[in-house]
Design a protein around this motif. Structure first.
Motif, mmCIF file in Angstrom:
data_model
loop_
_atom_site.group_PDB
_atom_site.id
_atom_site.type_symbol
_atom_site.label_atom_id
_atom_site.label_comp_id
_atom_site.label_asym_id
_atom_site.label_seq_id
_atom_site.Cartn_x
_atom_site.Cartn_y
_atom_site.Cartn_z
ATOM 1 N N TRP A 144 26.603 18.499 24.567
ATOM 2 C CA TRP A 144 27.070 17.634 24.271
ATOM 3 C C TRP A 144 28.325 17.124 23.237
ATOM 4 C CZ3 TRP A 144 27.524 15.657 28.190
ATOM 5 C CH2 TRP A 144 28.010 14.086 28.536
ATOM 6 N N ALA A 145 28.074 18.487 21.862
ATOM 7 C CA ALA A 145 29.075 18.315 20.885
ATOM 8 C C ALA A 145 30.477 18.382 20.336
ATOM 9 C CB ALA A 145 28.287 18.005 19.655
ATOM 10 N N TYR A 189 25.070 12.377 18.115
ATOM 11 C CA TYR A 189 24.994 12.984 19.572
ATOM 12 C C TYR A 189 25.118 12.479 20.434
ATOM 13 C CZ TYR A 189 19.764 14.668 17.736
ATOM 14 O OH TYR A 189 19.527 15.114 16.790
ATOM 15 N N ASN A 190 26.463 11.316 20.602
ATOM 16 C CA ASN A 190 26.946 10.773 21.203
ATOM 17 C C ASN A 190 28.713 11.883 21.941
ATOM 18 O OD1 ASN A 190 28.660 10.492 19.214
ATOM 19 N ND2 ASN A 190 29.072 8.067 19.892
ATOM 20 N N LEU A 246 24.135 7.974 16.590
ATOM 21 C CA LEU A 246 23.313 8.599 15.550
ATOM 22 C C LEU A 246 24.698 10.221 14.833
ATOM 23 C CD1 LEU A 246 20.076 7.873 16.984
ATOM 24 C CD2 LEU A 246 21.473 6.267 15.239
ATOM 25 N N PRO A 247 23.709 10.623 13.965
ATOM 26 C CA PRO A 247 24.408 11.528 13.094
ATOM 27 C C PRO A 247 23.126 12.502 14.051
ATOM 28 C CG PRO A 247 23.558 10.757 11.790
ATOM 29 C CD PRO A 247 23.236 9.509 12.743
ATOM 30 N N TYR A 248 23.594 13.798 14.848
ATOM 31 C CA TYR A 248 23.313 15.036 15.489
ATOM 32 C C TYR A 248 23.217 15.922 14.010
ATOM 33 C CZ TYR A 248 23.000 19.472 16.923
ATOM 34 O OH TYR A 248 22.907 20.606 17.730
ATOM 35 N N ASN A 249 24.029 16.354 13.004
ATOM 36 C CA ASN A 249 24.657 16.951 11.457
ATOM 37 C C ASN A 249 25.827 16.529 10.709
ATOM 38 O OD1 ASN A 249 26.455 18.201 12.974
ATOM 39 N ND2 ASN A 249 25.965 20.023 11.315
#
Length: 354
Positions: free
Chosen positions: A76-77, A257-258, A279-282
């Motif tokens: 998704w990212a 994450y979006n 929200l942060p994925y990384n």
């Protein structure tokens, strides 16, 4: 004679105004052209494949087709595979038909796009900064803009459109696809009259979807709605609590994450502002001497942030980094209105520098 001179002067002024007007129109047209490649992506666990599709301009004329480049599940990212499809006109309409292998369905979306928002996104772009290799000093700020138009397809017919370039990505819109019947022999490279539609779906479900994902689906089902939950935004920031109180954050590269992504430089970080974001994925973070990369757990973050949102609806949130001496380890917790919750599942992937 004076009258003739006056007429010539008026005529000259009219010609000049006309030229200026046309130049202005041409200038606006040039400014509206932003070269981009088109890609299609999907979550890693839930691959899709394009059947057909296209982008149209404001005159409902074809800009380009949607790339048919096999199975797409880059995440998704991440953007999908570039397959030679693209344009420079601002698209106003999207048509896309695809197969969702994990769901054993074909979907289609046929919808107008927010062309004004797309144009605004291209024009706004982002700051691009050159970084010296030997130190965390960021200079030579330049304006740049996006060069990819990416369409994401998640379970349940969730469609999200982004503009992206490198570590910069911004959401344009969310659309809804609907299930559609497509004869499998019109999708397959070679028709197979002895194969039923159900057999086709079952075969490609086994081939395209990983064993671990199929096992998870059999136990828990497909997490429909998760990618819409990812689109929820919160007001928060990263802050550093160094052992001596002197160090600071000078660089952040965040993937959310979006599906969005952004880079912040010292000039963005000096005020320690809160930002509204997914929200942060990384995140890759640089301090004055050290650097780190951290990966987050979506379920843990959603639980903590939603809890804080209910308890303190108007309060921002801090994701706090607490390094040990010499930055051998970094502890993490989330804080809101004085309440602290340790991040148990976040992973500090690496620490380097010094």
């Amino acid at each position: 004679m004076a009258r003739i001179t006056t007429i010539k002067l008026i005529f000259s002024v009219m010609v000049l105004l006309s030229l200026l007007h046309n130049c202005g129109k041409e200038g606006r047209i040039v400014k509206h052209k932003f070269p981009y490649m088109v890609t299609v992506t999907a979550p890693k666990e839930y691959p899709i494949e394009v059947h057909e599709g296209w982008l149209l301009n404001k005159d409902k004329k074809l800009i380009c087709g949607m790339p048919r480049s096999g199975k797409e599940n880059q995440g998704w990212a991440n953007d999908g595979t570039e397959a030679g499809q693209g344009g420079s006109e601002i698209p106003t309409h999207l048509n896309l038909t695809y197969i969702a292998y994990a769901e054993k369905k074909f979907y289609t979306v046929d919808a107008d796009l927010p062309s004004a928002k797309i144009l605004e996104g291209f024009r706004k772009g982002f700051s691009l900064v050159e970084v010296p290799n030997d130190q965390n000093i960021y200079t030579d700020v330049k304006h740049s803009t996006y060069d990819r138009f990416t369409v994401g397809a998640a379970p349940g017919g969730v469609i999200v459109v982004w503009l992206s370039a490198g570590h910069h990505r911004v959401e344009i819109c969310r659309l809804q696809a609907k299930e559609i019947f497509i004869d499998k022999d019109k999708f397959r490279p070679s028709p197979d009259p002895d194969e039923t539609q159900e057999q086709f779906f079952n075969t490609f479900y086994q081939v395209a979807v990983k064993d671990s994902v199929r096992n998870d689906i059999s136990k828990n089902g497909i997490p429909f709605g998760l990618w819409d939950k990812y689109r929820t935004k919160y007001k928060y920031r990263f802050i550093l609590k160094p052992y001596d109180g002197k160090d600071k954050i000078v660089f952040e590269s965040i993937r959310y994450y979006n599906g969005e992504a952004v880079i912040y430089y010292p000039q963005d970080l000096s005020k320690q502002d809160y930002r509204v974001a997914g929200l942060p994925y990384n995140v890759s973070i640089s301090f004055t001497k050290y650097n780190t990369e951290i990966f987050f757990n979506d379920k843990e973050l959603m639980r903590i942030f939603e809890n804080f949102k209910q308890k303190y609806p108007d309060k921002p949130v801090d994701i706090v980094l607490v390094p040990t001496f010499m930055y051998n380890e970094i502890a993490l917790y989330v804080e809101c209105n004085g309440e602290k919750i340790k991040l148990e599942k976040a992973k500090v992937d690496k620490i380097w520098g010094g």
